[in-house]
Write a protein that holds these residues in place. Sequence first.
Motif, PDB file in Angstrom:
ATOM      1  N   ALA A  45       1.776  10.109  -2.157  1.00 19.10           N
ATOM      2  CA  ALA A  45       0.634   8.725  -1.789  1.00 19.10           C
ATOM      3  C   ALA A  45      -0.749   9.732  -1.761  1.00 19.10           C
ATOM      4  O   ALA A  45      -2.309   8.629  -1.992  1.00 19.10           O
ATOM      5  CB  ALA A  45       0.514   8.784  -0.118  1.00 19.10           C
ATOM      6  N   ALA A  56      -4.728   7.665  -3.759  1.00 20.69           N
ATOM      7  CA  ALA A  56      -5.786   7.222  -3.093  1.00 20.69           C
ATOM      8  C   ALA A  56      -6.929   8.065  -3.484  1.00 20.69           C
ATOM      9  O   ALA A  56      -7.910   7.507  -3.688  1.00 20.69           O
ATOM     10  CB  ALA A  56      -5.250   8.255  -1.308  1.00 20.69           C
ATOM     11  N   SER A  89       0.955  -0.656   0.136  1.00 21.76           N
ATOM     12  CA  SER A  89      -0.161  -0.377  -0.184  1.00 21.76           C
ATOM     13  C   SER A  89       1.272   1.696  -0.705  1.00 21.76           C
ATOM     14  O   SER A  89       1.536   0.781   0.437  1.00 21.76           O
ATOM     15  CB  SER A  89      -0.782  -0.124   0.621  1.00 21.76           C
ATOM     16  N   ASN A 110       0.132   3.927   0.996  1.00 25.76           N
ATOM     17  CA  ASN A 110      -0.615   4.743   2.253  1.00 25.76           C
ATOM     18  C   ASN A 110       0.158   5.388   3.062  1.00 25.76           C
ATOM     19  O   ASN A 110       0.482   6.700   3.728  1.00 25.76           O
ATOM     20  CB  ASN A 110      -1.130   4.209   3.149  1.00 25.76           C
ATOM     21  N   THR A 111       1.485   4.718   3.633  1.00 27.61           N
ATOM     22  CA  THR A 111       2.475   4.870   4.302  1.00 27.61           C
ATOM     23  C   THR A 111       3.833   6.008   4.019  1.00 27.61           C
ATOM     24  O   THR A 111       4.894   6.386   4.595  1.00 27.61           O
ATOM     25  CB  THR A 111       3.312   3.697   5.325  1.00 27.61           C
ATOM     26  N   ARG A 167       3.991  12.524   0.679  1.00 31.21           N
ATOM     27  CA  ARG A 167       2.339  12.436   1.147  1.00 31.21           C
ATOM     28  C   ARG A 167       1.559  13.188  -0.174  1.00 31.21           C
ATOM     29  O   ARG A 167       0.592  12.999  -0.334  1.00 31.21           O
ATOM     30  CB  ARG A 167       1.577  13.675   2.269  1.00 31.21           C
TER      31      ARG A 167
END
Length: 217
Positions: free
Chosen positions: A38, A42, A28, A30-31, A35
């Motif tokens: 990410a 998303a 994923s 997500n981490t 950002r």
Amino acid sequence: MTERTYRRYTNLASALHILRNKCLTLLSPNTWDDRNDAFFMAEYKRLKQAKTILAICLAVREETYHHWQVFSHGADGVCLEFDSEKLRSAFSRAEGVRHQMVNYQLINQVNKMADVDLERLPFMKRWPYGDESEYRAVYVDNDEELPAYAVPIGLNAITRITLSPWLAPALVPVVKETLMSLPGCSGLRVYRSTLIDNDQWKKLTGRVTIPVMPSGS
């Protein structure tokens, strides 16, 4: 694509997983530390109405301090180098996986885009990250939520394994022996990076010419 190898900067535990299971695992986003990146992933998942979006990132350019410091910092850092053609073939055989170079854009460039193709989002990053020269594989599943997705690879796709430049030289033999003791890994080329402490580079000082002071000065 003309690059001969792609590099996966990771840690020793992940390297052992790759070698023992003969696969690369997409995880994923997500981490991710970036950002912005990410968020794009998303949004791609949301707009595509997918259940799962997973990815793996590889470096195309030569070894840099940035790669080690950001992606594999510490004594347990490892860089696995893959034959680019064999790795792309493995990604192409994996169902649901898209893979390509990441495209780096300036903010003033993206501000001029009236419409953005949804399929571009997983492969776009801001220009300041361009030195990473990243090749990325993305897995999409519209029906099932998955924490990870394994892409099978042959060990013959690995051209070299480089251990962390911060790994103490005294520990190199046992780490190298451990990696090469895994099934099918006896022929692997394993080295410690000399990026931060290179004898050949330091020998340059031995060829320095000392200025001769004029007589009588």
